[in-house]
Design a protein around this motif. Sequence first.
Motif, mmCIF file in Angstrom:
data_model
loop_
_atom_site.group_PDB
_atom_site.id
_atom_site.type_symbol
_atom_site.label_atom_id
_atom_site.label_comp_id
_atom_site.label_asym_id
_atom_site.label_seq_id
_atom_site.Cartn_x
_atom_site.Cartn_y
_atom_site.Cartn_z
ATOM 1 N N GLN A 64 49.659 58.261 41.505
ATOM 2 C CA GLN A 64 50.892 57.565 41.863
ATOM 3 C C GLN A 64 50.608 56.408 42.830
ATOM 4 N N SER A 65 49.821 56.699 43.850
ATOM 5 C CA SER A 65 49.391 55.635 44.761
ATOM 6 C C SER A 65 48.106 55.081 44.170
ATOM 7 N N TYR A 66 48.055 53.796 43.986
ATOM 8 C CA TYR A 66 47.068 53.168 43.093
ATOM 9 C C TYR A 66 45.634 53.538 43.427
ATOM 10 N N ALA A 67 45.389 53.831 44.711
ATOM 11 C CA ALA A 67 44.055 54.305 45.099
ATOM 12 C C ALA A 67 42.933 53.363 44.703
ATOM 13 N N LEU A 68 43.186 52.052 44.837
ATOM 14 C CA LEU A 68 42.103 51.084 44.621
ATOM 15 C C LEU A 68 41.296 50.959 45.914
ATOM 16 N N PHE A 69 40.069 50.505 45.795
ATOM 17 C CA PHE A 69 39.275 50.246 46.996
ATOM 18 C C PHE A 69 39.749 48.931 47.598
ATOM 19 N N PRO A 70 40.282 48.978 48.846
ATOM 20 C CA PRO A 70 40.895 47.778 49.417
ATOM 21 C C PRO A 70 39.902 46.654 49.705
ATOM 22 N N ASN A 71 38.649 47.022 49.922
ATOM 23 C CA ASN A 71 37.662 45.992 50.285
ATOM 24 C C ASN A 71 36.896 45.448 49.088
ATOM 25 N N LEU A 72 37.279 45.883 47.891
ATOM 26 C CA LEU A 72 36.638 45.365 46.676
ATOM 27 C C LEU A 72 37.649 44.521 45.902
ATOM 28 N N THR A 73 37.162 43.482 45.247
ATOM 29 C CA THR A 73 38.045 42.665 44.412
ATOM 30 C C THR A 73 38.470 43.474 43.184
ATOM 31 N N GLN A 80 48.693 46.299 40.681
ATOM 32 C CA GLN A 80 47.689 47.246 41.194
ATOM 33 C C GLN A 80 47.554 48.442 40.259
ATOM 34 N N GLN A 81 48.687 48.884 39.741
ATOM 35 C CA GLN A 81 48.614 50.050 38.870
ATOM 36 C C GLN A 81 47.950 49.708 37.539
ATOM 37 N N LEU A 118 43.922 61.155 32.564
ATOM 38 C CA LEU A 118 44.927 61.951 33.271
ATOM 39 C C LEU A 118 45.775 61.012 34.114
ATOM 40 N N LEU A 119 47.062 60.971 33.856
ATOM 41 C CA LEU A 119 47.959 60.055 34.551
ATOM 42 C C LEU A 119 48.948 60.866 35.371
ATOM 43 N N ASP A 120 48.787 60.822 36.691
ATOM 44 C CA ASP A 120 49.610 61.653 37.572
ATOM 45 C C ASP A 120 50.745 60.819 38.162
ATOM 46 N N GLU A 121 51.909 60.881 37.551
ATOM 47 C CA GLU A 121 53.067 60.103 37.992
ATOM 48 C C GLU A 121 52.695 58.637 38.227
ATOM 49 N N PRO A 122 52.067 57.988 37.248
ATOM 50 C CA PRO A 122 51.528 56.649 37.504
ATOM 51 C C PRO A 122 52.603 55.600 37.762
ATOM 52 N N LEU A 123 53.846 55.907 37.409
ATOM 53 C CA LEU A 123 54.907 54.894 37.512
ATOM 54 C C LEU A 123 55.878 55.162 38.648
#
Length: 225
Positions: free
Chosen positions: A82-91, A139-140, A156-161
């Motif tokens: 649900q929370s995109y969980a991208l690495f903030p310091n990577l493009t 981001q998603q 596996l998509l956990d509440e992605p929206l």
Amino acid sequence: NDYLELQAIRKNFGNTRVLDNVDLQIREGELVTLLGPSGCGKSTLLRCIAGLADPDSGRILLEKKDLTQLPPRSREVGMVFQSYALFPNLTVRENMEYGLKMRRASKDVMRRRSEELLALVDLEDKRDAYPQQLSGGQQQRVALARSLAVQPKLLLLDEPLSALDAKIRKNLRTEIREIQKRFKMTTIFVTHDQEEALTVSDRICIMNKGVIVQDGIPEALYNSP
Ligand code: ADP
Ligand code: ADP
């Protein structure tokens, strides 16, 4: 011909039973939705499949191989939260290439794959941006593309929206379904939103209190009392 097979999955947290003997079979290329109220165990079930949680008992077979014996990285499972969980310091591009880099893919392969996926989610002009420069929906889409980069056997998509605005949510669910069909990606989609479940799924499993209480095609759910 079951591609993924969950057998009698049980999980307790302390004295609370969160998964109570869950059985589930999924065919290759199918998108199965787990629909149920908050707290019924949907996330925990996905986390057990991904290796982020250990079931107390039961087996999880992917193409006949028991995943519970494998560490998370060897499971060939992609997950979007649900929370995109991208690495903030990577493009954006570095986020997409991260999993491939961990698997020691060549620069050429990483570059080709990330460009394909950037095109797929229509974010080519954002390849050098950082996550916080993107909208939630963008981001998603990066998170989705990133999960596909390593060509997982299971998505596996956990509440992605759930964290997105209504309009973006509708667009993105259509996009997810199109991508899922295009790649014939076997997918488990978790939501508590019935309309969402009805529009994206091949099959819907309704969960309540750690048990799958109903399993059928969307039309069957729609027509049930
Ligand atoms: P859902 O995804 O359907 O909202 P979850 O699988 O997140 O449900 O949670 C199911 C139940 O398990 C909830 O009561 C939740 O509070 C509990 N739970 C989930 N993770 C943990 C944990 N790590 N420790 C203790 N309880 C947990
Ligand atoms: P979701 O929104 O996907 O259902 P939650 O917000 O319930 O997830 O849980 C987020 C994280 O907190 C997960 O790692 C989950 O295992 C953990 N968690 C959830 N409920 C509890 C709880 N009661 N005690 C401890 N950890 C929990």
